[in-house]
Structure formats: C-alpha cells, structure tokens
Write a protein that holds these residues in place. Structure first.
Motif, short mmCIF file in Angstrom:
data_model
loop_
_atom_site.label_atom_id
_atom_site.label_comp_id
_atom_site.label_asym_id
_atom_site.label_seq_id
_atom_site.Cartn_x
_atom_site.Cartn_y
_atom_site.Cartn_z
N GLU A 15 0.83 -1.21 0.00
CA GLU A 15 0.00 0.00 0.00
C GLU A 15 0.87 1.26 0.00
OE1 GLU A 15 -4.04 -0.57 1.89
OE2 GLU A 15 -3.74 -0.82 -0.25
N ALA A 16 1.97 1.20 0.74
CA ALA A 16 2.88 2.35 0.75
C ALA A 16 3.48 2.56 -0.64
CB ALA A 16 3.99 2.14 1.78
N GLU A 17 3.83 1.46 -1.30
CA GLU A 17 4.37 1.55 -2.66
C GLU A 17 3.32 2.09 -3.63
OE1 GLU A 17 7.58 0.96 -3.88
OE2 GLU A 17 7.94 1.07 -1.72
N ARG A 20 3.24 5.71 -3.35
CA ARG A 20 4.49 6.33 -3.78
C ARG A 20 4.72 6.20 -5.27
NH1 ARG A 20 9.99 5.84 -3.71
NH2 ARG A 20 9.75 3.63 -4.17
N GLN A 21 4.39 5.02 -5.81
CA GLN A 21 4.71 4.76 -7.21
C GLN A 21 3.46 4.81 -8.09
OE1 GLN A 21 8.06 2.87 -8.35
NE2 GLN A 21 8.31 1.57 -6.55
N ASP A 22 2.36 5.22 -7.48
CA ASP A 22 1.16 5.51 -8.24
C ASP A 22 0.64 4.33 -9.06
OD1 ASP A 22 -0.88 7.14 -9.13
OD2 ASP A 22 0.23 7.74 -10.92
N PHE A 23 0.20 3.30 -8.39
CA PHE A 23 -0.54 2.24 -9.09
C PHE A 23 -1.80 1.91 -8.28
CE2 PHE A 23 2.87 0.10 -6.62
CZ PHE A 23 2.13 -0.76 -5.83
N GLU A 111 4.04 -6.78 -9.92
CA GLU A 111 3.56 -6.45 -11.26
C GLU A 111 2.25 -5.70 -11.08
OE1 GLU A 111 2.73 -9.79 -13.76
OE2 GLU A 111 2.15 -8.50 -15.43
N VAL A 112 2.23 -4.46 -11.56
CA VAL A 112 1.12 -3.56 -11.21
C VAL A 112 0.52 -2.87 -12.44
CG1 VAL A 112 2.20 -3.08 -8.99
CG2 VAL A 112 2.62 -1.53 -10.91
N ASP A 113 -0.66 -2.32 -12.24
CA ASP A 113 -1.29 -1.46 -13.25
C ASP A 113 -1.50 -0.08 -12.64
OD1 ASP A 113 -1.71 -3.28 -15.42
OD2 ASP A 113 -3.20 -4.26 -14.14
N HIS B 17 -0.57 2.56 6.75
CA HIS B 17 0.56 2.52 5.85
C HIS B 17 1.34 3.81 5.93
CE1 HIS B 17 -2.50 4.60 3.60
NE2 HIS B 17 -3.25 3.53 3.82
N HIS B 19 3.81 4.44 7.81
CA HIS B 19 5.25 4.21 7.98
C HIS B 19 5.90 3.99 6.64
CE1 HIS B 19 4.96 3.89 12.16
NE2 HIS B 19 4.44 2.69 12.20
N GLY B 20 7.16 3.81 6.65
CA GLY B 20 7.79 3.13 5.55
C GLY B 20 8.22 4.04 4.43
N HIS B 21 8.51 5.28 4.73
CA HIS B 21 9.03 6.10 3.65
C HIS B 21 10.46 6.54 3.89
CE1 HIS B 21 6.17 6.23 0.64
NE2 HIS B 21 5.17 6.56 1.43
N GLU B 30 12.09 1.70 -11.10
CA GLU B 30 11.30 0.96 -12.09
C GLU B 30 12.20 0.21 -13.04
OE1 GLU B 30 8.06 2.95 -14.08
OE2 GLU B 30 7.83 4.15 -12.26
N HIS B 35 6.25 -7.11 -18.52
CA HIS B 35 6.11 -8.47 -18.03
C HIS B 35 4.62 -8.71 -18.02
CE1 HIS B 35 5.57 -11.43 -14.73
NE2 HIS B 35 6.69 -11.93 -15.19
N GLY B 38 1.40 -5.86 -17.18
CA GLY B 38 1.52 -4.87 -16.11
C GLY B 38 2.91 -4.25 -16.07
N ARG B 39 3.04 -3.27 -15.21
CA ARG B 39 4.32 -2.61 -14.97
C ARG B 39 5.05 -3.43 -13.90
NH1 ARG B 39 4.84 2.85 -12.10
NH2 ARG B 39 2.65 2.56 -11.56
N LEU B 40 6.33 -3.67 -14.12
CA LEU B 40 7.09 -4.48 -13.16
C LEU B 40 7.91 -3.57 -12.26
CD1 LEU B 40 7.17 -7.53 -12.85
CD2 LEU B 40 9.30 -7.54 -14.14
N LEU B 41 7.70 -3.66 -10.96
CA LEU B 41 8.45 -2.83 -10.02
C LEU B 41 9.33 -3.71 -9.15
CD1 LEU B 41 5.58 -0.57 -8.63
CD2 LEU B 41 7.07 -0.13 -10.58
#
Ligand SMILES: Nc1nc2c(ncn2[C@@H]2O[C@H](COP(=O)(O)OP(=O)(O)OP(=O)(O)O)[C@@H](O)[C@H]2O)c(=O)[nH]1
Ligand SMILES: [Mg+2]
Ligand SMILES: [Zn+2]
Ligand SMILES: [Zn+2]
Lengths: 113, 268
Positions: A15-17, A20-23, A111-113, B17, B19-21, B30, B35, B38-41
């Motif tokens: 959820e934090a990601e 932050r990374q907007d998905f 793997e996200v959208d 959520h 925390h964690g920054h 990225e 893949h 979707g976008r692979l992170l």
C-alpha cells in the motif's frame, strides 16, 4: 500463525508503494522466503489471501521463491547449503553447523497497473 | 508517545501505511521492461523491516539506560512466570531493580502474580496474536518507570514457534523448557533454540518421576545452536537458581563493560 502478521506487513509495504509509485492494482507479488526462515509456505499463501482483501492487491497472485539456507561447519570450515537447522555438514558429517544465511523474508517484485 | 512511529496513543493500535518512507534509495526503481501486461516494479523490502525498526529503537533505549533486556520464550506452562516471581524475590533482596512486560493472549493474571512478587509489571494482551512485537514492547516501556541499571524481563506469549522470528529489542532470547515436555523439543522446534542465547531446563524437581534424558536434551540443543548456554533449575524448589542469578549478573556486567557503567546524561 505468525504468517498472518507477516502477510499484513506485506500488504502495508504494498500500500505504501501504491501511494508512492502511483498504481491502483497489483497483478502479482514475488516474494522470497529463505529455507531457514520459520515460515510455512502454505500458511503464507492462506494468510496472503486473507490479508489482501479490500486492498490494491486483492486480485494479486502470489509467487514464492525459496532460497536455500547457508551455514558454516565449525569443524572443517565448509560453507554448506542446508535445508534445516538440523542438517549435518555435507563435507565431514559434523553436527551443529552455524547458520549464516537463508532466513530472508522479502518482497522482491510487484507487477502492477 | 511512540518515538519510532510517532503515534500518540495506546499500545494496541494498528499501524496503517503511514510508515515506511524512510527507506531511501534501496527500493523501488522501475524496471522499464514489460512483463505480462503490467508494470514491473522491483521492491526488495524485508517483511520484518517494520518490526526491526521498532526493535532497534527499544534496544537503543535499553542500552542508553544500561538495562539488560531479556525475551523469555517457551511453550505454555513451562514455568516462566513462576521463575520470574522467584527471580524478583532474589533481585529485590539484593536491591537490584527489575521490570516485567507480560504477554498473554488474554487476562492479566500473570502481571498480577508479578506485582504480588514485588516488581513493576505491565500486561500486553495480544488477543488472537501468537507473539509480541517490538512496537507493543516500545509502548509498554513508556508505561514503566525505568531507571538506569536493572533487568527488563519480557515474558512472551507461550508458543515455541511464532515468537522466534520477532526481535523485541532484547539482548537475548531465553528459552525455557520443562522436563515434562520431552527432551526432543530442541530438534522439533529448532528455530526457537537457534534464536536463543540461553536454554533453561526447568522443573528438575520432577526428574525422578518423568522419563527425561537431560544429556540428550542438551545435545539436541547444542546441535541446533552450538553456542547456547544451558542452566538446569527448579523454579518450584529454588534448586539451581544461583546459576541463573549469576548468569544475569554476568550479562549485566557484560553490558556495562560494553557501554560503560554510567548512562549518559539525559538528552535535552
Ligand atoms: N514441579 C514444578 N512445577 C513448576 C515449576 N515451575 C513452574 N511449575 C508449575 O507449572 C505450572 C505453570 O507455571 P507458570 O509459571 O504459570 O508457567 P508459564 O510458562 O508462565 O505459563 P504461561 O504464561 O501460561 O505460558 C504451574 O502450575 C507452576 O506451579 C517447577 O520448577 N517444578
Ligand atoms: Mg506465564
Ligand atoms: Zn564439516
Ligand atoms: Zn505506535
């Protein structure tokens, strides 16, 4: 069932990601579990299903990569790959190897959208 | 208030959520390649990182105050609380301070037993939770009147599996095994014995009545963890308690030797 609190940490990280990374949707999660980590893979899968409900990872599949344990033999010094704290040294047969790796519990990829 | 998480409230709140920054650069660049669709992170984050952050804060706080923190783990009923009440009597008689954080799923019966024995105690009820975590311990510390020196005992929830993974900021985990549980426990539950610095074999007053091979048990424990110390005692009769009190003194001295005797003046 410590797997449930671990799965909840996993969702917190996701959820934090997401913020932050907007998905908005996670398709799959790749996790690494070390063989010495005290986590039951099947219990982790069940806990994951429960923990993702109502989150961006609700529909995600969980992929798990198992990393072997590593330990040093106190007798012959051999660096061995082991699957449990009880494994003997594959080189000389000694017991009581000193674990030095393989307790990872990480989220590796999303793997996200 | 919780210095690590900044939360202002009671012990059993859930973290969202927020925390964690503070992770810096190690995560989240990225990949760029595709893949599936979707976008692979790449994320590369430890699931226990949140707990580890709280544990580090607890450990630093205890070290600053020269307090020896011990995390007592065992299956239910091995005699943790009985050992603590005995220990408190001994430490009180020697004018040494100690405090107890009691973890149980329900009730504050154990904390009441500790208070009756003469030490300050705080109970954490984990509800369905099968282990304490460092965040709860951090908040429990706020409720105790800690002074420099002394020993903090954390009695974990009775469970030989789950507490093994969760660092509470202790100097050592101490695993307690009673002779009625069978000498094979160290190899059946190796994680707990691998994570502990000391194994206490309790209820040795019962050895005449139960088949239990002490030497085999110690051998099993050493096989899992060659560096583990072992003390045999009876919390009931007091036999062997001297060795445990000496171990406590030795560990407290080791802490002072490492950090210096005098705690630094409080930060302003
Ligand atoms: N014979 C004998 N009985 C003991 C000894 N130590 C504890 N007991 C008994 O074992 C039972 C459990 O003791 P507790 O001290 O409550 O055990 P615990 O590990 O704190 O239990 P939980 O907190 O419920 O996990 C009690 O009936 C104690 O009286 C001992 O050295 N010898
Ligand atoms: Mg108890
Ligand atoms: Zn070897
Ligand atoms: Zn908090």
């Amino acid at each position: 069932m410590h797997e449930l609190s671990l799965a909840m940490s996993l969702v917190e990280i996701i959820e934090a990601e997401a913020a932050r990374q907007d998905f908005h949707k996670v398709r799959s999660v790749l996790m690494e579990i070390g063989e010495l980590s005290c986590v039951e893979v099947e219990a982790m899968r069940l806990a994951f299903e429960v923990a993702v409900r109502g989150t961006v990872a609700e529909a995600a599949t969980l992929e798990i990569e198992i990393t072997p344990g590593a330990a040093r033999c106190p007798d012959c010094g051999h660096l061995a790959q082991i699957s449990s704290h009880l494994s003997p040294c594959p080189q000389c047969g000694a017991m009581g190897l000193i674990a030095c790796g393989g307790d990872q519990l990480r989220i590796k990829e999303l793997e996200v959208d | 208030m919780c210095l690590t998480c900044g939360c202002g409230d009671a012990m059993d709140h859930e973290h969202g959520h927020e925390h964690g920054h503070e992770h810096g650069h190690e995560h989240g660049h990225e990949h760029g390649h595709e893949h599936g669709a979707g976008r692979l992170l790449r994320v590369e984050q430890d699931l226990l990182a949140g707990n580890a952050r709280h544990a580090t804060a607890v450990r630093q706080r205890l070290q600053r105050q020269r307090i020896l923190g011990l995390n007592l783990v065992s299956s239910p009923g091995s005699g943790k609380t009985t050992l603590l009440t005995r220990t408190i009597e001994r430490l009180n008689a020697a004018a040494q301070r100690c405090w107890v954080i009691e973890g149980d799923q329900q009730t504050s019966r154990d904390a009441e037993r500790i208070k009756a024995a003469g030490a300050e105690a705080i109970q954490i009820n984990t509800g369905k939770g099968c282990h304490l975590d460092a965040h709860g311990v951090g908040h429990a510390l706020d409720a105790l009147t800690l002074e420099a020196g002394g020993v903090l005992f954390i009695e974990n929830v009775g469970n030989l599996v789950c507490p093994a993974m969760f660092d509470l900021g202790e100097a050592h985990k101490v695993v307690i095994l009673s002779v009625t549980e069978g000498e094979d426990k160290p190899i059946k539950y190796p994680h707990m014995f691998a994570a502990s610095g000391l194994m206490i074999l309790n209820k040795i007053d019962l050895l005449p009545y139960v088949p239990f091979d002490v030497d085999a048990c110690v051998a099993h424990a050493k096989r899992v963890n060659p560096r583990i110390d072992v003390i045999e005692l009876s919390a009931h009769t007091g036999e062997g308690l001297d060795a445990w009190i000496s171990w406590l003194n030795r560990e407290r001295d080791a802490l002072s030797a490492l950090l210096g005797d005098e705690p630094p003046p409080p930060a302003v």
